[in-house]
Design a protein around this motif. Structure first.
Motif, PDB file in Angstrom:
ATOM      1  N   GLY A  95      40.223  87.351  70.391  1.00 17.06           N
ATOM      2  CA  GLY A  95      40.270  86.429  71.514  1.00 17.06           C
ATOM      3  C   GLY A  95      39.795  85.048  71.131  1.00 17.06           C
ATOM      4  O   GLY A  95      40.380  84.028  71.551  1.00 17.06           O
ATOM      5  N   SER A  96      38.735  84.985  70.331  1.00 24.11           N
ATOM      6  CA  SER A  96      38.249  83.694  69.844  1.00 24.11           C
ATOM      7  C   SER A  96      39.343  82.959  69.086  1.00 24.11           C
ATOM      8  O   SER A  96      39.534  81.748  69.253  1.00 24.11           O
ATOM      9  CB  SER A  96      37.044  83.892  68.923  1.00 24.11           C
ATOM     10  OG  SER A  96      36.005  84.572  69.558  1.00 24.11           O
ATOM     11  N   GLY A  97      40.046  83.688  68.227  1.00 28.14           N
ATOM     12  CA  GLY A  97      41.077  83.054  67.408  1.00 28.14           C
ATOM     13  C   GLY A  97      42.209  82.487  68.235  1.00 28.14           C
ATOM     14  O   GLY A  97      42.672  81.363  67.993  1.00 28.14           O
ATOM     15  N   VAL A  98      42.669  83.240  69.226  1.00 23.72           N
ATOM     16  CA  VAL A  98      43.768  82.750  70.061  1.00 23.72           C
ATOM     17  C   VAL A  98      43.304  81.561  70.894  1.00 23.72           C
ATOM     18  O   VAL A  98      44.006  80.551  71.009  1.00 23.72           O
ATOM     19  CB  VAL A  98      44.312  83.879  70.958  1.00 23.72           C
ATOM     20  CG1 VAL A  98      45.363  83.340  71.922  1.00 23.72           C
ATOM     21  CG2 VAL A  98      44.915  84.992  70.095  1.00 23.72           C
ATOM     22  N   ALA A  99      42.104  81.645  71.475  1.00 22.83           N
ATOM     23  CA  ALA A  99      41.602  80.547  72.297  1.00 22.83           C
ATOM     24  C   ALA A  99      41.402  79.279  71.472  1.00 22.83           C
ATOM     25  O   ALA A  99      41.821  78.182  71.879  1.00 22.83           O
ATOM     26  CB  ALA A  99      40.299  80.956  72.974  1.00 22.83           C
ATOM     27  N   LEU A 100      40.768  79.395  70.316  1.00 19.57           N
ATOM     28  CA  LEU A 100      40.540  78.227  69.471  1.00 19.57           C
ATOM     29  C   LEU A 100      41.852  77.662  68.943  1.00 19.57           C
ATOM     30  O   LEU A 100      42.033  76.451  68.870  1.00 19.57           O
ATOM     31  CB  LEU A 100      39.618  78.593  68.312  1.00 19.57           C
ATOM     32  CG  LEU A 100      38.153  78.800  68.694  1.00 19.57           C
ATOM     33  CD1 LEU A 100      37.419  79.544  67.589  1.00 19.57           C
ATOM     34  CD2 LEU A 100      37.481  77.456  68.975  1.00 19.57           C
ATOM     35  N   GLY A 101      42.778  78.557  68.577  1.00 21.73           N
ATOM     36  CA  GLY A 101      44.067  78.101  68.080  1.00 21.73           C
ATOM     37  C   GLY A 101      44.847  77.349  69.134  1.00 21.73           C
ATOM     38  O   GLY A 101      45.441  76.291  68.868  1.00 21.73           O
ATOM     39  N   CYS A 102      44.866  77.871  70.356  1.00 23.11           N
ATOM     40  CA  CYS A 102      45.590  77.202  71.439  1.00 23.11           C
ATOM     41  C   CYS A 102      44.953  75.858  71.776  1.00 23.11           C
ATOM     42  O   CYS A 102      45.654  74.856  71.996  1.00 23.11           O
ATOM     43  CB  CYS A 102      45.620  78.092  72.680  1.00 23.11           C
ATOM     44  SG  CYS A 102      46.731  79.530  72.529  1.00 23.11           S
ATOM     45  N   ALA A 103      43.621  75.817  71.815  1.00 22.05           N
ATOM     46  CA  ALA A 103      42.942  74.558  72.117  1.00 22.05           C
ATOM     47  C   ALA A 103      43.221  73.503  71.051  1.00 22.05           C
ATOM     48  O   ALA A 103      43.440  72.326  71.368  1.00 22.05           O
ATOM     49  CB  ALA A 103      41.440  74.799  72.253  1.00 22.05           C
ATOM     50  N   ALA A 104      43.234  73.908  69.781  1.00 19.92           N
ATOM     51  CA  ALA A 104      43.514  72.963  68.700  1.00 19.92           C
ATOM     52  C   ALA A 104      44.930  72.415  68.790  1.00 19.92           C
ATOM     53  O   ALA A 104      45.207  71.305  68.312  1.00 19.92           O
ATOM     54  CB  ALA A 104      43.295  73.638  67.348  1.00 19.92           C
ATOM     55  N   LEU A 105      45.832  73.163  69.418  1.00 16.60           N
ATOM     56  CA  LEU A 105      47.217  72.723  69.592  1.00 16.60           C
ATOM     57  C   LEU A 105      47.416  71.920  70.878  1.00 16.60           C
ATOM     58  O   LEU A 105      48.547  71.639  71.268  1.00 16.60           O
ATOM     59  CB  LEU A 105      48.149  73.936  69.570  1.00 16.60           C
ATOM     60  CG  LEU A 105      48.238  74.641  68.213  1.00 16.60           C
ATOM     61  CD1 LEU A 105      49.026  75.943  68.338  1.00 16.60           C
ATOM     62  CD2 LEU A 105      48.873  73.729  67.174  1.00 16.60           C
ATOM     63  N   GLY A 106      46.323  71.564  71.530  1.00 15.14           N
ATOM     64  CA  GLY A 106      46.413  70.716  72.706  1.00 15.14           C
ATOM     65  C   GLY A 106      46.671  71.439  74.004  1.00 15.14           C
ATOM     66  O   GLY A 106      46.908  70.796  75.036  1.00 15.14           O
TER      67      GLY A 106
END
Length: 291
Positions: free
Chosen positions: A42-53
């Protein structure tokens, strides 16, 4: 309105870089510094999505402990709106053994509490898309999102285990790994036949991925070359999901979503740690223009 709401799946990874995998028995190995970092899917998906704006909210149960504090501080520093409640069992932990080729063996401590539930006030927010991690309490949130598209990642499901079936059959978009599957296309068709998924994506590392979508055909898409030498494959699958969701929410066709996911996954493989350096929107689009 959030672009992505992520349910469950925060934890802390303790990473040891070892001389080879599998690791032969020995009483002691001297290794480089062992590091605690934010981890889990979950951390990975959340951080990845946030980094993509993408406007991202993340809701989970974690411990009121030093590991939980590490998670909260990391997410806050990177602009993820994180809502949490304390879990009596403490924060999920993983011990990651990483070999010189970037492959890993994970020893996962899920810290589950039977009957535990995520408080509804943490996750009942307007969102364009809900990604449901396979933490046990997360299976109970589907009824709260009858009209919102959902996704999940089954990871190394064997296609048989009952634990994963709620997630497999109740999600609109299903990701999984080919690692434990004897016949990935057959499992993908099984998910479509028994559930509500319109798209099933099976990732297979350097061999790329398979996608089963509306036309009923399983299509293979290649991986993309790594932009630098491999350092650590941890988090590549979560990065793939983030890149795919980014494309999906932009209205891109499945082939483009798969390519964006592959680029994000390749990026994750060239940095140490599970989710330390997710690809940015600018970098993703620049590499997509040349890939």
């Amino acid at each position: 309105m959030y672009d992505v709401l992520v349910i469950g799946g925060a934890g802390v990874d303790t990473t040891a870089y070892v001389p080879e995998l599998p690791l032969p028995y020995a009483d002691t190995y001297a290794v480089p510094p062992v590091v605690d970092r934010i981890g889990n899917t979950g951390s990975g998906v959340a951080l990845g999505c946030a980094a993509l704006g993408l406007r991202t909210r993340f809701a989970d149960l974690i411990g009121d402990d030093p590991q939980g504090r590490l998670i909260r501080e990391h997410l806050a520093a990177r602009g993820v709106d994180f809502a949490w409640a304390p879990s009596a069992a403490g924060t999920r932990r993983s011990i990651l053994l990483v070999g010189p080729d970037g492959r890993r063996t994970s020893l996962f401590d899920p810290r589950g509490v039977p009957g535990e539930r995520l408080p509804r006030e943490l996750y009942l927010r307007p969102a364009r898309h809900v990604h449901v991690s396979i933490t046990d309490f997360s299976r109970h949130v589907y009824a709260d999102f009858p009209d919102v598209p959902t996704s999940t990642d089954l990871h190394d499901w064997d296609g048989v285990s009952d634990y994963h079936k709620d997630f497999a059959y109740r999600s609109d978009l299903v990701f999984l790994s080919a690692t434990a599957l004897a016949d990935p296309p057959a499992t993908m068709r099984h998910i479509r036949r028994h559930g509500r998924a319109h798209t099933v994506v099976c990732t297979d590392g350097a061999r790329g991925c398979l996608v089963l979508s509306g036309d009923g055909e399983v299509t293979a898409f290649p991986a993309v070359p790594l932009p630098a030498p491999i350092a650590d494959s941890n988090g590549a699958g979560d990065a793939f999901v983030s890149g795919f969701l980014y494309g999906l929410l932009r209205g891109e066709p499945v082939a483009t979503c798969a390519r964006l996911g592959a680029i994000a996954g390749a990026h994750a493989c060239v940095s140490e740690g599970t989710h330390e350096d997710p690809i940015t929107e600018a970098a993703l689009l620049a590499r997509a223009a040349t890939a």
